[in-house]
Design a protein around this motif. Sequence first.
Motif, PDB file in Angstrom:
ATOM      1  N   ARG A 109      35.852  25.436  39.201  1.00 45.85           N
ATOM      2  CA  ARG A 109      37.309  25.517  39.037  1.00 45.85           C
ATOM      3  C   ARG A 109      37.806  26.964  39.158  1.00 45.85           C
ATOM      4  O   ARG A 109      37.185  27.879  38.620  1.00 45.85           O
ATOM      5  N   SER A 150      48.404  26.328  26.737  1.00 42.62           N
ATOM      6  CA  SER A 150      47.663  25.467  27.667  1.00 42.62           C
ATOM      7  C   SER A 150      46.295  26.039  28.025  1.00 42.62           C
ATOM      8  O   SER A 150      45.487  25.367  28.678  1.00 42.62           O
ATOM      9  N   ALA A 152      43.415  26.742  26.599  1.00 42.87           N
ATOM     10  CA  ALA A 152      42.166  26.086  26.194  1.00 42.87           C
ATOM     11  C   ALA A 152      41.921  24.835  27.032  1.00 42.87           C
ATOM     12  O   ALA A 152      40.777  24.476  27.323  1.00 42.87           O
ATOM     13  N   ARG A 153      43.008  24.175  27.445  1.00 39.95           N
ATOM     14  CA  ARG A 153      42.867  22.961  28.259  1.00 39.95           C
ATOM     15  C   ARG A 153      42.606  23.312  29.729  1.00 39.95           C
ATOM     16  O   ARG A 153      41.707  22.750  30.364  1.00 39.95           O
ATOM     17  N   VAL A 154      43.360  24.285  30.264  1.00 39.08           N
ATOM     18  CA  VAL A 154      43.283  24.554  31.712  1.00 39.08           C
ATOM     19  C   VAL A 154      42.018  25.340  32.065  1.00 39.08           C
ATOM     20  O   VAL A 154      41.377  25.080  33.088  1.00 39.08           O
ATOM     21  N   ASP A 156      38.675  25.492  31.565  1.00 38.24           N
ATOM     22  CA  ASP A 156      37.598  24.695  30.975  1.00 38.24           C
ATOM     23  C   ASP A 156      36.234  25.269  31.379  1.00 38.24           C
ATOM     24  O   ASP A 156      36.163  26.294  32.054  1.00 38.24           O
ATOM     25  N   ASP A 157      35.162  24.591  30.969  1.00 35.52           N
ATOM     26  CA  ASP A 157      33.839  25.203  31.189  1.00 35.52           C
ATOM     27  C   ASP A 157      33.346  25.106  32.634  1.00 35.52           C
ATOM     28  O   ASP A 157      32.284  25.614  32.962  1.00 35.52           O
ATOM     29  N   THR A 159      35.304  26.482  34.872  1.00 29.46           N
ATOM     30  CA  THR A 159      36.104  27.563  35.465  1.00 29.46           C
ATOM     31  C   THR A 159      35.221  28.772  35.772  1.00 29.46           C
ATOM     32  O   THR A 159      34.501  29.255  34.899  1.00 29.46           O
TER      33      THR A 159
END
Length: 402
Positions: A109, A150, A152-154, A156-157, A159
Amino acid sequence: MSAAAALRAKFPLLVANPGLHYFDSAATAQMHRSALDAVVAHETGARANVLRGSYRLAEAADRAYEAARQSAARFLNAAADEIVFTGGTTAALNLVAQSFGCLLEPGDRVVISQAEHHSNFVPWQMLRERRGVELALIPVLPDGTLDLASLARVIDDRTRLVAVTQCSNVTGARTDVAAIVAAARRVGARVLLDGAQAVQHGPQDVQALDVDFYAFSGHKCFGPGGVGVLWGRAELLAAMPPFLGGGGMIGAVTEEGYTWAEPPRRFEAGTPPIAQAVGLGAALDWMMGLDWAPIHARESALCAALIDGLRRIPHVRLLGPEPSSARAPIVSFDIAGLHPHDICQVLDAQGLALRGGHHCAQPLLAALGVEACTRASLALYNDEADVAALPAGIVRAIGVLK
Ligand code: PLP
């Protein structure tokens, strides 16, 4: 002489046009005399190709080019061999999207924000098409600032890279870089900062910012056009393959293949923008000698006064956050029923140079609910007379156009 007048006196175009109220420094800042003088001195005294010749003129060109690299390194508090000269911010961002991008795998990501200039948007969309990476967006709040809730949501691991602007070219909103870096580090992602709108407000410290890549353009920080800088951490540049092939970037070439030079030359294929880099070095040296605290105080006061003046005009809708230290002196606005191009044309006739349009940030404008807007951006040479002239000019423009 006022501080702004003393600064203005060092900008030949402004001296030659005393009636001009220049409000488009976010697009291109005017060139400081030291940069212009350095370009002329280079072209008339040391013009030769670099990293190729062994005669004295070529060695002088080498020295000037590498001295400019040292200046850029000092400006960013970085090592000189981490400085890659590019054609500008756009070229720097594309370089990362191509060279770092080809180390990414399908399903990895990349995170950008809704507030990005197209040059930090489209290269990642192209990478998504090329490599099947996922592209996720940090949304903006109604005032154009990034929605930090946002993160923590966008981020993510999956990324691998978070690439965001340090400052919006539309709203002037400055990014909370520490929050972005903290969220990225939690998942081991790298951080790229698009510094195009930050550099004209003073030297940067990439160590303190704790980012991994930094991009900016010479023409936005009082230097020549056609040159920019990509800074990258040494270990990252060393792991990245070249983007462009050609002269200067190779170790050796045979009929069978080629090897790469070490960074930064690996990423500087072909003849670089030599005189432009030298001019940029001079502009950065000049900027590093300035006392920035009073300049920032003046820019913020002018920005607040401009916002105040615009707020008093019926039909004007301001975009962006409230004036504060988290806002660069960029003010965009919409006037109900009038197209920014018409507004800019009428303002131009009064000696006011502003830009109207989508500002290469269509996703941001869509999020803010406008198709186009008019933008006034201030730099260290703007003064109270500029700020007084604009609201008066807009009232006249509304009178002409409505
Ligand atoms: N990023 C931002 C935030 C910008 O404002 C701009 C130009 O306005 C760019 C990138 C692209 O810069 P350049 O056109 O110099 O490559």
